[in-house]
Design a protein around this motif. Structure first.
Motif, short mmCIF file in Angstrom:
data_model
loop_
_atom_site.label_atom_id
_atom_site.label_comp_id
_atom_site.label_asym_id
_atom_site.label_seq_id
_atom_site.Cartn_x
_atom_site.Cartn_y
_atom_site.Cartn_z
N ASP A 53 0.81 -1.22 0.00
CA ASP A 53 0.00 0.00 0.00
C ASP A 53 0.84 1.27 0.00
OD1 ASP A 53 -2.45 -1.40 0.05
OD2 ASP A 53 -2.25 -1.72 2.21
N THR A 96 -16.54 2.71 -1.36
CA THR A 96 -15.82 1.77 -2.21
C THR A 96 -14.45 1.54 -1.59
OG1 THR A 96 -14.79 3.46 -3.60
CG2 THR A 96 -17.01 2.74 -4.22
N VAL A 97 -13.61 0.83 -2.34
CA VAL A 97 -12.27 0.57 -1.83
C VAL A 97 -11.46 1.85 -1.69
CG1 VAL A 97 -12.16 -1.79 -2.67
CG2 VAL A 97 -11.46 0.09 -4.17
N SER A 98 -11.86 2.92 -2.38
CA SER A 98 -11.10 4.17 -2.32
C SER A 98 -11.88 5.30 -1.65
CB SER A 98 -10.72 4.62 -3.74
OG SER A 98 -11.87 4.84 -4.52
N SER A 101 -13.13 3.94 3.13
CA SER A 101 -12.86 2.51 3.31
C SER A 101 -12.02 2.30 4.56
CB SER A 101 -12.14 1.95 2.09
OG SER A 101 -11.73 0.62 2.33
N TYR A 143 -2.40 4.36 7.53
CA TYR A 143 -3.74 4.28 6.96
C TYR A 143 -4.64 5.38 7.52
CZ TYR A 143 -2.28 -0.32 5.26
OH TYR A 143 -1.62 -1.35 4.64
N GLU A 146 -3.97 8.69 5.68
CA GLU A 146 -4.64 8.77 4.38
C GLU A 146 -6.10 9.17 4.55
OE1 GLU A 146 -3.97 5.00 2.41
OE2 GLU A 146 -2.36 5.92 1.24
N ARG A 150 -8.25 13.03 3.68
CA ARG A 150 -9.46 13.06 2.86
C ARG A 150 -10.66 13.60 3.61
NH1 ARG A 150 -9.39 6.82 0.71
NH2 ARG A 150 -7.24 6.77 -0.03
#
Length: 574
Positions: A53, A96-98, A101, A143, A146, A150
């Motif tokens: 990742d 979704t995965v992006s 998540s 993680y 990230e 956002r």
């Protein structure tokens, strides 16, 4: 069932730290919590998957690699960024995965919850158990970061949970500063457990120093975010970010004081190497080898990959006397209007960034091919005429029927440590000449550029308008960060944490001067502005950034419906 699913994920992921094809799988019919996570080997197998990742180059099956920092004010690709251009950026209906998540956080939590099952049979194995345990804590913070960039406020999940754990399933969002404290706590735990870089075998792996750098990165992000978003819906009530800025300075200084890393002597050669082991500056990286690692990229096969730098990026580079182009006696406006002269009397990092006539393109069968003019083939609207020299490996390998597929990707390097230290101290108002001499001025020394002298900073008539009143040293620290880390993936986060929409909102990004005898060698339909510079995005209009909401992404509608304790981000409520 959740145990089996998790082990299937972890046991089937490619190992980045050896030349073996894949990690060994444990038969699912024998899997249980008691049969895994028993020793250092088990923990290594579990944590290896997280390395996938980290940033890297796309493989040959993906298509092409765009420049990091594309779709910002510094670099463009063939389509403008939604968030900067004001194109469709609707509230998503579902995760979704992006989007919103939590899969990666849950995976890290699963591993952290089982770390205490591992038992060492020797002091050497205990060191390895601590190392892989530290990596697990690092990646949970990674993680979370990230997600923070956002969405801002986030629920803090400190342990693994499933659909029956309603306390977590219906958790509310915690304030962003508390989330950052949670991340920094994880990184402190990681720092205590991880080995120092020289003591780690089987690089590249997360080291103590890499965790310290990441701690500094996170703290700088939050500190400047809270400072420049103070008083807006995105800020933290009662905080000016200074606490986090001090944490950032201290964490960066810890790496500096360790003496483990030094700057590589040649800036231009940092980014086109095959294999980075032994480089004194690089702290974490990804190697590619299509034969031994079965990992390759298409970085050079279709270069310039529909990307280009902007005129704003190029204009950021100082002249060799240390003055900006707006006032330097070494600068001639005509130099900026031709790719044949644009690098004259400029910071050597500009020559390491862009292609000009005579630069080497390919070395095949002991013969060099040289660059002549930009490639505007197909729908290459992202090519501004300023093609990338950075990341260009000219060596031709017949086995690959093209350029090397093995160019490494830097993830962390020591220069960022120095830049964070200087920026944090400048934002705190505590920076000294000694601080500059042991940070930014080292970067300038490397490329034979004059250092910064506090109290004697030349006023740039074209200092960027970030929307805030800044001190001269902050302007120059930001310039140094921009040119040193150009196209390394930091620019979007920097614009957001600086609340810098004034810099680009309503603007039209420009490319190279068209009628310079080089760019206009190729006939293109791209319009030019009144000064003759290319306007690659003229068909899309100017950037139209909505500062009332676009600094954070919206939460998906179904997540808000399923969990009434969640709230939408500012500006996205209706």
């Amino acid at each position: 069932m959740k145990n089996k699913l998790k082990l299937l994920i972890l046991s089937s992921i490619f190992s980045l730290t050896s030349c073996e094809d894949f990690l060994e799988k444990i038969p699912l019919d024998t899997v249980s919590e008691a049969s895994f996570y028993q020793n250092a080997t088990d923990l290594q197998a579990a944590v290896n998957g997280f390395y996938n990742d980290l940033p890297g180059w796309a493989s040959t099956s993906v298509g092409f690699n765009i420049l990091p920092d594309s779709n910002t004010d510094m670099a463009l690709t063939e389509n403008p960024s939604n968030r900067l251009s004001g194109l469709s950026y609707d509230i998503p209906n579902s995760a979704t995965v992006s989007i919103w998540s939590w899969d990666e956080v849950r995976e890290a939590n699963w591993l952290i919850d089982h770390l205490d099952q591992a038992a060492a049979s020797s002091d050497t194995e205990q060191i390895l158990i601590d190392q892989y345990s530290g990596e697990a804590y690092f990646f949970r913070a990674y993680y979370y970061f990230e997600l923070l960039t956002r969405y801002g406020d986030l629920p803090i999940f400190s342990e693994y949970f499933d659909n029956n754990d309603t306390e977590y399933v219906f958790a509310a969002r915690d304030p962003r500063n508390e989330v950052v404290d949670f991340m920094l706590s994880d990184l402190d735990t990681a720092i205590d457990l991880l080995q120092s870089f020289p003591d780690i075998s089987g690089h590249p792996r997360i080291s103590r120093e890499a965790a310290q750098l990441f701690k500094a990165r996170v703290a700088l992000y939050e500190g400047t975010w809270e400072k420049y978003h103070n008083g807006t819906p995105f800020g933290v009530v009662g905080s000016d970010g200074s606490r986090f800025l001090q944490i950032a300075a201290d964490a960066a200084e810890a790496v500096m004081n360790s003496g483990v890393f030094t700057l590589h002597d040649d800036y231009s050669s940092l980014f086109n190497q095959v294999g980075l082991s032994g480089n004194s500056e690089v702290m974490l990286w990804r190697d590619y080898n299509s034969v031994t690692l079965n990992l390759s990229n298409v970085l050079q096969i279709s270069w310039p990959n529909r990307c280009g730098y902007t005129k704003f990026a190029v204009d950021s580079y100082l002249c060799t006397d240390g003055d900006p182009i707006s006032v330097s006696q070494l600068y001639n406006d005509g130099d900026n209007e031709s790719l044949t002269t644009i690098e004259n009397n400029r910071d050597p990092r500009l020559a390491a960034l862009i292609m000009v006539p005579g630069d080497e393109v390919e070395f095949r069968d002991n013969v060099y091919t040289y660059w002549q003019y930009p490639d505007f083939n197909d729908t290459n609207t992202g090519n501004t005429g300023y093609e990338s020299q950075k990341y260009r490996n000219i060596n031709y390998y017949s086995d690959f029927q093209g350029y090397t597929e093995d160019t490494s990707r830097i993830i962390m390097r020591y220069a960022e440590v120095l830049l964070i230290f200087a920026e944090a101290k400048a934002e705190l108002g505590t920076i000294t000449q000694t601080d500059l001499n042991r940070s930014i001025n080292l970067l300038r020394d490397r490329v034979d550029m004059p250092g910064i002298t506090l109290g004697a900073i030349t006023t740039d008539l074209n200092w960027p308008n970030y929307g805030h009143t800044l001190t001269p040293i902050i302007y120059e620290v930001r310039r140094e960060r921009s040119v040193e880390l150009m196209a390394e993936g930091f620019r979007s986060d920097d614009l957001n944490r600086w609340r810098a929409h004034t810099l680009f909102d309503g603007d039209q990004p420009r490319g190279a001067y068209y009628n310079d005898g080089v760019v206009n060698t190729v006939s293109i339909s791209t319009p030019v502005d009144s000064d003759g510079f290319l306007l690659p995005f003229s068909n899309f209009g100017n950037f139209n950034f909505d500062e009332s909401r676009a600094y954070l992404q919206p939460l998906p509608l179904d997540e808000l419906q399923l969990n009434p304790n969640l709230t939408q981000n500012p500006g996205w409520e209706n």
